[in-house]
Design a protein around this motif. Structure first.
Motif, PDB file in Angstrom:
ATOM      1  N   SER A 322       0.827  -1.206   0.000  1.00 55.58           N
ATOM      2  CA  SER A 322       0.000   0.000   0.000  1.00 55.58           C
ATOM      3  C   SER A 322       0.867   1.263   0.000  1.00 55.58           C
ATOM      4  N   ASN A 325       1.990   1.697  -3.530  1.00 57.47           N
ATOM      5  CA  ASN A 325       0.892   2.203  -4.350  1.00 57.47           C
ATOM      6  C   ASN A 325       0.603   3.676  -4.081  1.00 57.47           C
ATOM      7  N   THR A 326       0.580   4.047  -2.816  1.00 57.82           N
ATOM      8  CA  THR A 326       0.261   5.428  -2.446  1.00 57.82           C
ATOM      9  C   THR A 326       1.283   6.397  -3.027  1.00 57.82           C
ATOM     10  N   GLY A 395      -5.927  -1.519  -1.984  1.00 57.21           N
ATOM     11  CA  GLY A 395      -4.550  -1.107  -1.714  1.00 57.21           C
ATOM     12  C   GLY A 395      -4.211   0.240  -2.325  1.00 57.21           C
ATOM     13  N   TRP A 396      -5.088   0.744  -3.209  1.00 50.83           N
ATOM     14  CA  TRP A 396      -4.911   2.065  -3.818  1.00 50.83           C
ATOM     15  C   TRP A 396      -5.893   3.036  -3.175  1.00 50.83           C
ATOM     16  N   VAL A 414      -5.537   3.592   4.917  1.00 44.47           N
ATOM     17  CA  VAL A 414      -5.551   2.214   4.416  1.00 44.47           C
ATOM     18  C   VAL A 414      -5.394   1.237   5.573  1.00 44.47           C
TER      19      VAL A 414
END
Length: 427
Positions: A322, A325-326, A395-396, A414
């Motif tokens: 995560s 992704n972030t 996860g996004w 998240v």
């Protein structure tokens, strides 16, 4: 104009069906745009509808008129869902908090699937002289967000949600997550209802059997590996050459308008170069897209590889992914929008632009299987494939939340939702 009769939604039907030729044309246009993108022409729509282009003009004077109507009906549907959710909150009969939330989420998911063409248009700013089209494409689902917020407040008052949860942020995350179900790839072959129910469980009750602290997650080997990769990223636009300049301009144009409707002429104009010069430097538009997305894909892939190779638990790996992704969304938003457009349909077996989704699903299945076997992850899922796709999806963080609160607060959001859960007690 009054609202059309709603048809039962099976995940593939259209939301409106009043039996008129005009609606039949809209349904045909929506199906083609959902699968072929915004490059769909009036000729394509007429042929699919089995009519002559001249006959189509009796109903719509332009392609943009069709797009406006599709977006208008999409937003009417979202507003209807918001009204119905509000009415349920005022129903004197008791409804458990999770059922209220899940019911609203399922309705949003059905709407997103039924209006996939309009959902696509909302991803892009798309140049248009039609001010109504521009406004509708950019319109936020304000009434729906408010209804979700009120539903969550009622859930907190009933004792279902923790008192420290930021309900406005949670409402935005829930609504955006359910709308993403309209991207076929996020639900695979599952129904919208199954996808929504599972995503609700993940977002509100969390995946982790325990409650890992931020200190524990920050100190994990997986997170340290992810953070090292993030700090190693450089922006390709920093390169001092004409080809790099063209790639930087192109990724902005692709991210803003969508790959399909952006031409090499558009890119050349935005770059301040001649079209012939652009072709000589980068080749075709397809080659340009591949070059842009290869760089993006390599950055994200390195993060996944380092996290998966770390000596960490499954929950720690999910957390670290995560963070990858972030930061990818924060640093490379245009590439992410291009990827989002590609994910409109289930990715083909051939490599897609940058992210190799089928490989990510396979890797996520392995992480989840390990976590479930070890007891670190606790979740009921109709299928391993749907669970993996859903976990990748949550996860996004939605870009709107990221821009508002930043990367660290987005990561905490998240963690508080998909990992630890926001309910008072786990069921």
């Amino acid at each position: 104009m009054g609202r059309s009769r709603m048809t039962p939604n099976t995940g593939t039907s259209h939301a409106y069906d009043d039996g008129t030729r005009r609606t039949e044309i809209l349904q045909t246009a929506a199906s083609i745009i959902a699968t072929s993108g915004l490059r769909t022409s009036l000729q394509d729509i007429a042929e699919a509808a089995g009519i002559l282009p001249g006959s189509l003009y009796h109903h719509f004077d332009s392609k943009e008129a069709i797009l406006v109507e599709l977006l208008r009906r999409y937003h009417e549907d979202l507003d209807r869902i918001a009204d119905e959710a509000q009415a349920r909150l005022n129903d004197p009969d008791f409804h458990p908090a999770f059922d209220q939330i899940a019911g609203l989420c399922k309705a949003i998911a059905r709407c997103s699937v039924a209006h996939r063409a309009a959902l696509q248009m909302s991803f892009f700013e798309g140049p248009s002289s039609n001010h109504e089209l521009t406004a509708l494409a950019a319109r936020r689902p304000t009434a729906l967000l408010q209804s979700m917020l009120e539903t969550l407040r009622a859930a907190r008052w009933s004792g279902y949600l923790r008192s420290d949860v930021d309900l406005a942020m949670l409402a935005g995350r829930a609504v955006q997550t359910m709308l993403q179900i309209g991207l076929d790839v996020m639900r695979g072959n599952a129904s919208s209802d199954k996808s929504a129910a599972l995503l609700c469980r993940i977002l509100f009750e969390g995946l982790a059997a325990g409650a890992p602290t931020d200190e524990q997650l920050d100190g994990s080997a997986a997170f340290q590996a992810a953070d090292a990769v993030v700090r190693s990223w450089t922006d390709d636009a920093d390169a001092d050459d004409k080809a790099a300049h063209i790639r930087a301009v192109a990724r902005t144009e692709f991210g803003k308008k969508g790959y399909e409707v952006t031409t090499v002429r558009d890119i050349a104009s935005a770059a301040g170069m001649g079209t012939g010069t652009v072709y000589r430097l980068i080749g075709s538009k397809e080659q340009l897209l591949a070059a842009i997305m290869q760089s993006f894909g390599e950055k994200v892939a390195l993060g996944w590889s380092e996290v998966l190779a770390s000596d960490s638990s499954s929950v720690e790996k999910l957390d670290a992914l995560s963070w990858i992704n972030t930061n990818a969304l924060d640093r490379f938003a245009d590439e992410f929008r291009i990827q989002l457009a590609w994910m409109r349909q289930s990715p083909p077996d051939t490599p897609n632009p940058g992210w190799l989704f089928t490989k990510r699903v396979r890797q996520m299945k392995a992480i989840l299987s390990q976590g479930i076997t070890s007891g670190e992850i606790s979740i009921d899922s109709p299928s391993n494939d749907l669970l993996a796709r859903s976990v990748i999806g949550v996860g996004w963080i939605p870009e709107s939340i990221l821009r508002e609160v930043g990367t660290r607060a987005s990561l905490l959001c998240v963690r508080d939702t998909s990992l630890r859960g926001v309910v008072v007690t786990r069921s």
